[in-house]
Design a protein around this motif. Structure first.
Motif, PDB file in Angstrom:
ATOM      1  N   ASN A  60       0.825  -1.206   0.000  1.00  0.00           N
ATOM      2  CA  ASN A  60       0.000   0.000   0.000  1.00  0.00           C
ATOM      3  C   ASN A  60       0.860   1.258   0.000  1.00  0.00           C
ATOM      4  O   ASN A  60       0.570   2.232  -0.700  1.00  0.00           O
ATOM      5  N   ARG A  63       2.302   1.814  -3.469  1.00  0.00           N
ATOM      6  CA  ARG A  63       1.293   2.313  -4.397  1.00  0.00           C
ATOM      7  C   ARG A  63       1.019   3.800  -4.145  1.00  0.00           C
ATOM      8  O   ARG A  63       0.899   4.590  -5.080  1.00  0.00           O
ATOM      9  N   ASP A  81      -1.538  -4.864  -9.842  1.00  0.00           N
ATOM     10  CA  ASP A  81      -1.342  -5.351  -8.484  1.00  0.00           C
ATOM     11  C   ASP A  81      -0.318  -6.474  -8.448  1.00  0.00           C
ATOM     12  O   ASP A  81       0.512  -6.550  -7.542  1.00  0.00           O
ATOM     13  N   SER A 436      -5.992  -0.829  -3.019  1.00  0.00           N
ATOM     14  CA  SER A 436      -5.121   0.205  -3.593  1.00  0.00           C
ATOM     15  C   SER A 436      -5.443   1.584  -3.039  1.00  0.00           C
ATOM     16  O   SER A 436      -4.736   2.543  -3.301  1.00  0.00           O
TER      17      SER A 436
END
Length: 644
Positions: A60, A63, A81, A436
């Motif tokens: 996380n 991202r 992903d 996400s």
């Protein structure tokens, strides 16, 4: 800060439990890779487990970092992903190996290195200088103690030691740099033919049901929806709280001023110049006495009217100040040798001292001016005091209500209603979000981690008290109100999408086949214009590797082809472009290497630096590959979702 509220709010038994649970969430770094042996693991490195929780936190965070760095240019489709999760896992494995091998080699991180890293961290600075108060506040906001943070920082610095040492061994000769520049500056004379896929769309056949079904079965990840949740939450925001009515009259403000006079008082400083005759600390009594007598003679010269600056330039043995007439500038307490400092602050302004002994030798000191020591007047700080008192009132309400919010949501773990009614807060709901993250509050990794945690997602409990933005006074508690498992959309829903993809694929394959046919006709003896009848032939002339006026696929192919030989004189190839399925036929007729003789020393040095960094990275990668080959690494399947 908010962690302390949770500790007070949930009783002494809960205190220890919350500490153990919350630290791994707040602690970003290598420490979170380890421990918690009962947690699900995604990999094991020589027996050291990388937990699923630490892995998801890093995914996380990666991202979110990509999103912050790229801004509007961020395209989730480019960062699937599966790709992110695989790269993050490999990075965590490498860091675990580096830590283990570095410790085995006896490498250590010095206290000085830790101190330098802390002092140089911008987050701990105020007005460009390290601030202890800022340091402690930032750590409190992350739920960390200085000792825990410094231990983690020490390990993270240790991880970088071996790669730094390896990189330092890389070197590049001038000859290699010149050869590299001749390739980098190389130009190629080329002609090319675009073969667009749209030219073949009319000949495309509708795919059969069997082909559609086969494509659907072979590419389920393209049609998958990620795991999603909808969140209900309570948000406490200090900016929206009103301070209680309080009388900020003149008397109240003056009382605060008197209590805080030290805060408004600038430190006392003196502008000083000196003359130094050096004496080693271990010098005998005779040497010290002789030096002092020399200084007394200099003192007499000054009292007889000689200019201090001229005498200092002539006789002072302080190399840093002699040339400037002995000037030391403004001096505050704690800056210089204690004996010297004591003499400076004992002198009256515009007076010359007797000889002063310090560890450096004997000084004559003159105080030229002084400043500070007096508080700023009340009128100058009145408005500042008033604003602080008002803001402090709102802040006090915030922490009081944050404590209540933590307590109420802990005591009623299956509902936000009691806390909402007591604190008069609105229960808000999010749209569907996946791992996400989303926008606003849901762009913060801590919030996403909490939403998909076992406690919240599987057990249906309220989250712990969260602080989404460390830079603002906000607190929130959330719970999941609806959950969607990952699923593949039904074939009927994606049928048209598959048909479009298969038809585009047919057109691209036809364009590629035609490009190959053109290339074969050229190899058989036809000119490019003859072989490509019906398509445009473009003479691009001489182009470099960085030419941006041509399609990237043309440049890539042109510089991948071998040099034309004496017999054929030309080379031809074809490729299918990544965008739109177009194909190209490229003909290279000449290769012109860059001439290092036309480059200056700065360009060669810059290229050597680029090559050195490239070689250093390759060396580090080779060492890491060897570490991984020798290590016992067990990876568990990583669930991925390419639709993110």
């Amino acid at each position: 800060m908010l962690q302390e509220i949770r500790e007070r709010a949930q009783g002494w038994v809960a205190w220890a439990v919350i500490i153990l649970i919350s630290i791994p969430f707040a602690f970003w770094g290598i420490d979170s890779y380890f421990g918690g042996g009962k947690e699900p693991v995604v990999a094991s490195v020589n027996g050291t487990e990388i937990t699923e929780q630490a892995f998801n936190q890093n995914v996380n965070r990666t991202r979110m970092q990509l999103r912050d760095q790229l801004g509007d240019a961020y395209d989730p489709a480019l960062f699937g992903d599966a790709r992110i999760r695989a790269e993050v896992l490999e990075r965590m494995i490498r860091e675990t190996l580096l830590l283990e091998d570095s410790e085995a080699m006896g490498l250590r991180t010095s206290d000085q290195a830790v101190r330098a890293a802390i002092l140089g961290e911008p987050a701990f600075q105020r007005d460009g200088a390290f601030s202890k108060a800022e340091y402690e506040q930032v750590l409190r906001l992350q739920g960390l103690t200085p000792s825990a943070y410094e231990a983690s920082l020490r390990r993270q610095l240790l991880i970088t030691q071996l790669p730094r040492a390896i990189r330092a061994t890389a070197f590049v000769t001038d000859a290699l740099a010149e050869r590299s520049l001749s390739l980098v500056r190389q130009q190629r004379a080329l002609t090319y033919v675009p073969v667009p896929s749209v030219a073949f769309e009319e000949g495309v056949e509708a795919p059969s049901d069997a082909a559609i079904a086969a494509y659907y079965d072979e590419h389920p990840q393209q049609f998958a929806t990620p795991e999603q949740v909808r969140i209900a939450y309570l948000l406490l925001d200090a900016a929206r709280l009103s301070a209680p009515d309080q009388r900020l009259d003149e008397a109240t403000l003056r009382e605060q001023y008197e209590q805080r006079r030290d805060e408004f008082t600038a430190p006392r400083e003196r502008r000083v110049r000196h003359i130094l005759l050096t004496v080693p600390e271990e010098a005998d009594r005779a040497t010290r006495a002789a030096t002092r007598e020399r200084l007394l003679a200099i003192q007499e010269r000054l009292r007889d009217g000689e200019a201090f600056a001229e005498v200092a330039a002539e006789v002072s043995e302080d190399p840093s100040s002699a040339d400037s007439g002995g000037a030391l500038g403004w001096i505050g307490r704690g800056m210089l040798d204690p004996a010297f400092e004591q003499a400076v602050f004992a002198l009256e302004p515009e007076t010359l001292s007797d000889p002063v002994r310090s560890r450096f030798g004997y000084h004559l000191v003159e105080v030229l001016d002084e400043r500070g020591g007096e508080p700023r007047p009340f009128e100058a700080v009145k408005d500042e005091l008033k604003a602080e008192l008002r803001d402090g009132g709102s802040e006090g309400i915030f922490f009081e209500q944050a404590e209540q919010l933590a307590t109420l949501t802990y005591e009623s773990p299956d509902s936000l209603v009691p806390a909402a009614e007591t604190l008069e807060l609105e229960i808000q709901e999010s749209d569907w979000i996946d791992r996400s993250g989303g926008e606003g509050l849901f762009a913060h990794p801590k919030v996403i981690d909490a939403a998909f945690s076992e406690e919240v997602l599987e057990r249906g409990h309220n989250s712990e008290l969260l602080e989404p933005d460390p830079d603002g006074l906000q607190a929130m508690v959330l719970r999941v109100v609806e959950h969607r498992e990952p699923a593949v959309r039904p074939l009927a829903e994606v049928r048209d999408e598959i048909v479009a993809r298969l038809e585009a694929q047919q057109a691209a394959e036809a364009a590629q086949a035609e490009a190959e046919a053109i290339a074969e006709r050229v190899r058989a003896g036809q000119t490019l214009a003859e072989a490509a009848a019906g398509f445009e032939v473009i003479d691009a002339g001489q182009v470099g590797r960085a030419a941006d006026e041509l399609p990237p696929a043309v440049i890539r192919l042109a510089f991948s082809l071998p040099r034309p030989d004496a017999d054929a004189e030309i080379r031809v190839g074809s490729t299918s472009a990544e965008d739109g399925g177009d194909a190209f036929v490229v003909l290279v007729s000449e290769v012109i290497d860059g001439d290092p003789a036309r480059l200056d020393a700065a360009e060669i040095e810059a290229e050597a630096g680029v090559l050195e960094r490239t070689l250093a990275t390759a060396d580090v990668d080779a060492v890491l590959a060897d570490m991984q080959a020798r290590a016992k690494i067990e990876r568990k399947p990583v669930v991925a979702d390419d639709s993110l």
